[in-house]
Structures are given as structure tokens and as C-alpha cells.
Motif scaffolding. Structure first.
Motif, PDB file in Angstrom:
ATOM      1  N   GLY A 121      63.636  40.516  95.342  1.00 27.79           N
ATOM      2  CA  GLY A 121      64.085  41.608  94.486  1.00 27.79           C
ATOM      3  C   GLY A 121      63.936  42.941  95.179  1.00 27.79           C
ATOM      4  O   GLY A 121      63.181  43.082  96.153  1.00 27.79           O
TER       5      GLY A 121
ATOM      6  N   GLY B   9      67.095  46.867  91.425  1.00 30.62           N
ATOM      7  CA  GLY B   9      67.384  45.811  90.474  1.00 30.62           C
ATOM      8  C   GLY B   9      68.220  44.678  91.018  1.00 30.62           C
ATOM      9  O   GLY B   9      68.634  43.797  90.260  1.00 30.62           O
TER      10      GLY B   9
ATOM     11  N   LEU C 183      69.045  41.196  93.161  1.00 34.17           N
ATOM     12  CA  LEU C 183      68.436  39.954  93.611  1.00 34.17           C
ATOM     13  C   LEU C 183      69.158  39.512  94.878  1.00 34.17           C
ATOM     14  O   LEU C 183      70.373  39.298  94.870  1.00 34.17           O
ATOM     15  CB  LEU C 183      68.548  38.863  92.548  1.00 34.17           C
TER      16      LEU C 183
ATOM     17  N   HIS D 261      69.413  43.950  87.426  1.00 28.82           N
ATOM     18  CA  HIS D 261      68.740  44.939  86.587  1.00 28.82           C
ATOM     19  C   HIS D 261      69.225  46.341  86.949  1.00 28.82           C
ATOM     20  O   HIS D 261      69.773  46.569  88.027  1.00 28.82           O
ATOM     21  CB  HIS D 261      67.219  44.858  86.783  1.00 28.82           C
TER      22      HIS D 261
ATOM     23  N   LEU E  64      63.313  45.508  90.191  1.00 30.09           N
ATOM     24  CA  LEU E  64      63.078  44.093  89.892  1.00 30.09           C
ATOM     25  C   LEU E  64      61.625  43.794  90.250  1.00 30.09           C
ATOM     26  O   LEU E  64      61.213  43.959  91.396  1.00 30.09           O
ATOM     27  CB  LEU E  64      64.040  43.220  90.682  1.00 30.09           C
TER      28      LEU E  64
ATOM     29  N   ILE F 100      60.140  37.313  90.114  1.00 26.89           N
ATOM     30  CA  ILE F 100      61.165  36.271  90.164  1.00 26.89           C
ATOM     31  C   ILE F 100      60.497  34.917  89.981  1.00 26.89           C
ATOM     32  O   ILE F 100      59.435  34.656  90.563  1.00 26.89           O
ATOM     33  CB  ILE F 100      61.904  36.272  91.519  1.00 26.89           C
TER      34      ILE F 100
ATOM     35  N   THR G  16      64.339  36.553  86.221  1.00 26.18           N
ATOM     36  CA  THR G  16      63.871  37.798  86.822  1.00 26.18           C
ATOM     37  C   THR G  16      63.357  38.729  85.734  1.00 26.18           C
ATOM     38  O   THR G  16      63.839  38.699  84.593  1.00 26.18           O
ATOM     39  CB  THR G  16      64.990  38.508  87.605  1.00 26.18           C
TER      40      THR G  16
ATOM     41  N   GLY H  18      62.482  42.890  85.061  1.00 28.84           N
ATOM     42  CA  GLY H  18      62.708  44.203  85.637  1.00 28.84           C
ATOM     43  C   GLY H  18      62.087  45.337  84.849  1.00 28.84           C
ATOM     44  O   GLY H  18      61.690  45.175  83.690  1.00 28.84           O
TER      45      GLY H  18
END
Length: 207
Positions: free
Chosen positions: A147, A151, A153, A169, A173, A176, A187, A189
């Protein structure tokens, strides 16, 4: 070993009652451990902030073996499910350590290249401009999820690694988790959302 009870540590709060056995593992200076896991009933391993990974006997805490430091500082670490790989990240880099092999997956422009134990330079396959914040792995390390502060991934799957990025997000983040027996990820955030990410489904979204 040093034994410390709740009273000895200066608190009478019953929530902390009980005995804690503290053992200082010697031989690694003041490097803070980033991740720890049991390998079996008699061994555990630790990933340190300098990139070294050490294996210890349990419960003796005696050192069995230790890899060399990587010459930089890391902030988070995660082990693969089969214990064969360690993924280390700092604000700019994702590094995979498997035995003597050190493989960079990403670094920012201007950062120093990582050199393997054979002395050959490793070439990163990705550059990102965000601060990396958390990491998780799946199974034998066949999936690595990272992350960032915006935000996103970042996901690497397969060998050689295939890279994909998901906008999940609107803020940082923070954590995870890989779903059991699945390619999906949860996830969390700073935008107060928990999200389900399914790499095979473009409709992945917020919960």
C-alpha cells in the motif's frame, strides 16, 4: 532472562497482570525487528530494519544463522507463507529476499541500486512516486501486495512478477490482508473505509 511483572514495571493495572519473560537477542546491535514468525516448534525468524534476516532456536534464543544487512533502512517486513521469502519495504522501495538472492521490485529515481551477494547489480522493474506504507504476502510469496500514502494497492503476482496497480482508497492505505484460499485482498485506509480488492474483477470497491 529478565522477568518483569506488572508491579515491577510500575503499573498496578490488572489488565496487565501476569509475568512477561524478556530476552534480549544479542549480536544484532540496536537494529529494531520489523517482523517475527515461528518456523516450527523449535525455531523462529526475525526480519530487521537493516534488511538482515536471522533464524533463532526457541526457546533458547540462540542464533542459528543470519543473512547480511542490505545497507539501507526498512520500515515494514512480511514473510511468505512457506517461510522462504522476506519482503522488505521503506518509503520508496520493495525488496524481496530469498536465501542469498536480493530482488528489488521498485525504487524511486535517484535511490541507490541494490547489489546481490554475487556482486551483480539488480535492476528495478518499477518506479513509484508515493510513500509506501504497508506490505502483505500470500502463500509461497507468489503474490506481494504493497500500500501507499495515496491509497493505491500495488500488486505483484507470478514469476517473473507481473505488476498491477489499483486505486482503492482516497487517503493512506494502512493495512492489507490476503483472503484465505483466494486472490482477493482486504485493505484498510485512513479514509475510514475497508475495501475488498479482487484483481480479477474491475468492480472491486469499498465496503
Amino acid at each position: 532472562p529478565q522477568n518483569a511483572s506488572a508491579a515491577e514495571s510500575g503499573t498496578n493495572d490488572s489488565k496487565f497482570a501476569g509475568e512477561v519473560t524478556t530476552k534480549k537477542v544479542s549480536g544484532h546491535g540496536d537494529q529494531p525487528p520489523l517482523a517475527i514468525e515461528f518456523l516450527n516448534d523449535s525455531q523462529f525468524q526475525v526480519a530487521y530494519a537493516d534488511g538482515a534476516v536471522a533464524k533463532f532456536a526457541y526457546p533458547e534464543f540462540t542464533l542459528i544463522e543470519k543473512s547480511r544487512p542490505l545497507g539501507r533502512k526498512f520500515t515494514h517486513a512480511a514473510f511468505s507463507g512457506d517461510h522462504s521469502k522476506t519482503v522488505l519495504i521503506n518509503s520508496a522501495e520493495v525488496i524481496v529476499v530469498s536465501g542469498s538472492e536480493v530482488t528489488p521490485l521498485t525504487r524511486l529515481p535517484g535511490s541507490n541500486a541494490v547489489t546481490t551477494q554475487s556482486g551483480q547489480s539488480s535492476v528495478p522493474i518499477l518506479r513509484v512516486n508515493q510513500t509506501l506504507t504497508c506490505v502483505a504476502t500470500a502463500n509461497e510469496g507468489d503474490a506481494i501486495a504493497v500500500g501507499d500514502s495515496l491509497g493505491n494497492l500495488h500488486l505483484w503476482t507470478g514469476s517473473p512478477a507481473r505488476y498491477r496497480r489499483f486505486r482503492v482508497h482516497t487517503r493512506r492505505l494502512n493495512s492489507i490482508a490476503r483472503a484465505p484460499e483466494s486472490s482477493r485482498f482486504l485493505t484498510a485506509g485512513s479514509d475510514s473505509y475497508i475495501c475488498l480488492v479482487d484483481p480479477s474483477n474491475p468492480a472491486s470497491g469499498q465496503i
